[in-house]
Design a protein around this motif. Structure first.
Motif, PDB file in Angstrom:
ATOM      1  N   GLU A  10      26.430  40.494  57.157  1.00 11.22           N
ATOM      2  CA  GLU A  10      26.736  41.925  56.453  1.00 11.22           C
ATOM      3  C   GLU A  10      26.715  41.404  55.289  1.00 11.22           C
ATOM      4  OE1 GLU A  10      31.097  41.451  57.872  1.00 11.22           O
ATOM      5  OE2 GLU A  10      30.974  43.445  59.926  1.00 11.22           O
ATOM      6  N   GLU A  11      26.730  42.863  54.428  1.00 10.57           N
ATOM      7  CA  GLU A  11      26.685  42.239  52.766  1.00 10.57           C
ATOM      8  C   GLU A  11      27.697  41.976  52.278  1.00 10.57           C
ATOM      9  OE1 GLU A  11      23.473  45.118  50.898  1.00 10.57           O
ATOM     10  OE2 GLU A  11      24.043  46.351  52.281  1.00 10.57           O
ATOM     11  N   ASN A  12      27.641  40.743  51.232  1.00  7.66           N
ATOM     12  CA  ASN A  12      28.806  40.948  50.215  1.00  7.66           C
ATOM     13  C   ASN A  12      29.385  41.718  49.589  1.00  7.66           C
ATOM     14  OD1 ASN A  12      29.131  38.641  51.822  1.00  7.66           O
ATOM     15  ND2 ASN A  12      28.117  37.208  49.550  1.00  7.66           N
ATOM     16  N   ALA A  13      30.760  42.043  48.567  1.00  9.31           N
ATOM     17  CA  ALA A  13      30.534  43.504  48.206  1.00  9.31           C
ATOM     18  C   ALA A  13      31.486  42.380  46.914  1.00  9.31           C
ATOM     19  CB  ALA A  13      32.605  43.937  48.426  1.00  9.31           C
ATOM     20  N   LEU A  14      31.723  43.608  46.165  1.00 15.19           N
ATOM     21  CA  LEU A  14      31.705  43.455  44.357  1.00 15.19           C
ATOM     22  C   LEU A  14      32.705  44.003  44.079  1.00 15.19           C
ATOM     23  CD1 LEU A  14      30.909  40.901  42.446  1.00 15.19           C
ATOM     24  CD2 LEU A  14      29.356  42.819  41.467  1.00 15.19           C
ATOM     25  N   GLN A  15      34.027  43.170  43.824  1.00 12.71           N
ATOM     26  CA  GLN A  15      34.818  45.048  43.395  1.00 12.71           C
ATOM     27  C   GLN A  15      34.416  44.190  41.196  1.00 12.71           C
ATOM     28  OE1 GLN A  15      38.789  43.750  44.613  1.00 12.71           O
ATOM     29  NE2 GLN A  15      38.227  43.550  46.822  1.00 12.71           N
ATOM     30  N   PHE A  16      34.807  46.155  41.418  1.00 10.66           N
ATOM     31  CA  PHE A  16      35.017  46.031  39.463  1.00 10.66           C
ATOM     32  C   PHE A  16      35.358  47.353  39.739  1.00 10.66           C
ATOM     33  CE2 PHE A  16      30.885  47.108  41.553  1.00 10.66           C
ATOM     34  CZ  PHE A  16      30.913  48.647  41.043  1.00 10.66           C
ATOM     35  N   GLU A  17      36.037  48.271  37.949  1.00 11.46           N
ATOM     36  CA  GLU A  17      36.606  48.980  37.925  1.00 11.46           C
ATOM     37  C   GLU A  17      35.721  50.097  38.241  1.00 11.46           C
ATOM     38  OE1 GLU A  17      37.555  49.764  33.888  1.00 11.46           O
ATOM     39  OE2 GLU A  17      37.711  51.663  33.962  1.00 11.46           O
ATOM     40  N   GLY A  18      36.048  50.818  39.326  1.00  8.69           N
ATOM     41  CA  GLY A  18      34.874  51.762  39.948  1.00  8.69           C
ATOM     42  C   GLY A  18      33.814  51.576  40.878  1.00  8.69           C
ATOM     43  N   TRP A  19      34.102  50.647  41.127  1.00  6.92           N
ATOM     44  CA  TRP A  19      33.809  50.259  42.404  1.00  6.92           C
ATOM     45  C   TRP A  19      34.174  51.094  44.201  1.00  6.92           C
ATOM     46  CZ3 TRP A  19      34.497  47.237  47.342  1.00  6.92           C
ATOM     47  CH2 TRP A  19      36.333  47.187  47.316  1.00  6.92           C
ATOM     48  N   THR A  20      34.435  51.884  43.927  1.00  5.99           N
ATOM     49  CA  THR A  20      34.790  52.819  44.426  1.00  5.99           C
ATOM     50  C   THR A  20      34.227  54.523  44.608  1.00  5.99           C
ATOM     51  OG1 THR A  20      37.165  53.306  44.160  1.00  5.99           O
ATOM     52  CG2 THR A  20      36.821  51.380  45.800  1.00  5.99           C
ATOM     53  N   LEU A  21      33.976  54.266  43.448  1.00  4.44           N
ATOM     54  CA  LEU A  21      32.985  56.232  43.257  1.00  4.44           C
ATOM     55  C   LEU A  21      31.622  55.986  44.263  1.00  4.44           C
ATOM     56  CD1 LEU A  21      32.904  55.923  39.662  1.00  4.44           C
ATOM     57  CD2 LEU A  21      34.199  57.359  41.284  1.00  4.44           C
TER      58      LEU A  21
END
Ligand SMILES: Cc1cc2nc3c(=O)[nH]c(=O)nc-3n(C[C@H](O)[C@H](O)[C@H](O)COP(=O)(O)OP(=O)(O)OC[C@H]3O[C@@H](n4cnc5c(N)ncnc54)[C@H](O)[C@@H]3O)c2cc1C
Length: 377
Positions: free
Chosen positions: A128-139
């Motif tokens: 599975e791909e790793n996720a990266l959290q940053f401001e706006g990452w759910t757009l």
């Protein structure tokens, strides 16, 4: 309930190779994949593979998938495509469900489940791909590089107009090139590490195509109201913290995240296999011995699910698991022993390259019942 000798989860290179070895030995084998098209990651790989000639280097991934599928079909491997394995119960009972419409009734759903009674189970569900959290990452418009690759190479749909790629490992570099081939502009690749992680040959192609690769850079935020309209990146210091005043904005409508993969351990965990944490193998992984058998007897793991490597190692681990699962049904099999020894030698060779030191040591550590104790998930 259907009875099989071996049930294989996943029809990627590891699962298909496992199915082929089991069928060659005259055993009943069923390979289940949730995708309608078999081949796993290979069906998205339109580039010629790197690796050794013995492992089909120079052949396009998508063509390797076709070759494996033809071999599996010719040997009588049963394929269940469009079915997902959702549970593994004690005694190697495996429950599968066919993809159903969201509005299907409970009885329609029940009619589309089935249980297999298997002597052994081989888990080859990939990564599975790793996720990266940053401001706006759910757009809308922020997606894994794997999703973008599926859109362009499988569905022939462009994910957007201009892309910012995060991550300069092989996946980030290859998907960037394929986006360019599909007519998408890639504004830049950013990479937090001071060096490019992927192969030089891929990076050189990207540079020749005019795409800047900014090392020591990270994403600060995605901008936009409902979907991505831009991305702000910044240079990072030695501690990977953004340096004030170094921000730059890119006008993009897609942000692709290619920051690594981790083994898919969901079913292994559900089946009660012991998991250990191995950074060199991509994170949590089912502890397995030199025959790919996990801590639950008769449950094997192979391919990216057993540690992130490449298709060549996935093929070899799948073969190994297939032969080992058959050996479990017989007391002596000297031919199988010789084949196992040959595969283990090939795996050692594959892991002997300059980029593979950590993997080789990690696999030996696992096989010696090592592996670091897992931190809380
Ligand atoms: C961009 C990119 C480029 C690459 N280039 C190369 C290269 O040049 N050379 C090389 O050797 N390798 C390359 N690789 C790596 C290679 O594709 C993988 O290592 C390999 O596909 C792993 O094989 P696998 O069988 O373990 O998993 P996968 O190929 O991921 O297959 C797993 C399968 O399991 C199925 N599955 C998962 N969970 C379930 C479930 N619960 N029920 C049913 N089915 C399930 C999935 O649908 C999938 O089909 C590349 C990978 C990427 C992403």
């Amino acid at each position: 309930m259907s009875a099989v000798d071996v049930l294989v989860v996943g029809a990627g290179p590891a699962g298909l190779a496992a199915g082929i070895e089991v069928a060659k030995r005259g055993r009943r084998v069923c390979v289940v994949d949730r995708n309608l098209r078999p081949g796993g990651q290979l069906i998205k790989q339109i580039h010629k593979f790197f690796g050794s000639r013995e492992h089909r280097a120079g052949v396009r991934g998508v063509d390797i998938a076709v070759e494996l599928l033809e071999e599996a079909r010719a040997l009588g491997v049963t394929l269940r495509l469009g079915w997902e394995v959702f549970a593994i119960r004690p005694g190697h009972r495996v429950d599968i469900v066919q993809a159903v419409a969201d509005d299907a009734s409970a009885s329609e759903r029940n009619a589309l489940t089935e249980t297999f009674d298997a002597h052994s189970v081989i888990l080859a569900p990939g990564a599975e791909e790793n996720a990266l959290q940053f401001e706006g990452w759910t757009l809308a418009g922020v997606m894994g590089a794997g999703a973008a690759q599926t859109l362009i190479n499988v569905w022939r749909v462009r994910p957007g107009r201009r892309v910012l790629m995060i991550g300069a490992g092989n996946v980030g570099l290859i998907v960037t090139y394929q986006l360019l081939q599909a007519g998408v502009t890639v504004a830049a690749i950013i990479e937090a590490a001071p060096r490019i992680g992927g192969y030089g040959v891929h990076a050189a192609k990207i540079r020749r195509a005019g795409v800047p690769i900014l090392t020591s850079h990270t994403i600060v935020r995605a901008e936009g109201r409902e979907c991505v309209e831009g991305a702000v990146v910044a240079q990072v210091d030695g501690a990977w913290s953004p340096i004030e005043g170094s921000e730059r904005r890119f006008d993009v409508d897609v942000i692709c995240v290619a920051v690594g993969l981790h083994p898919n351990t969901r079913l292994a965990s559900l089946a009660g296999c012991r998991l250990v944490c191995s950074p060199a193998l991509g994170g949590w992984v089912a502890l397995h011995n030199a025959l790919q058998e996990t801590t639950v007897p008769g449950i094997y793991v192979a391919g990216d699910a057993a540690g992130i490597e490449e298709a060549s190692t996935a093929l070899e681990e799948g073969r190994l698991a297939g032969i080992a699962a058959c050996q479990r049904m017989r007391t002596t099999d000297t031919k199988g022993d010789a084949e196992i020894a040959a595969i283990q030698r090939r795996l050692d060779d594959l892991r002997g390259g300059p980029f593979c030191g950590g993997i080789r040591a990690a696999k030996s550590g696992l096989q010696a019942e090592g592996g670091a104790p897992c931190p809380a998930a």
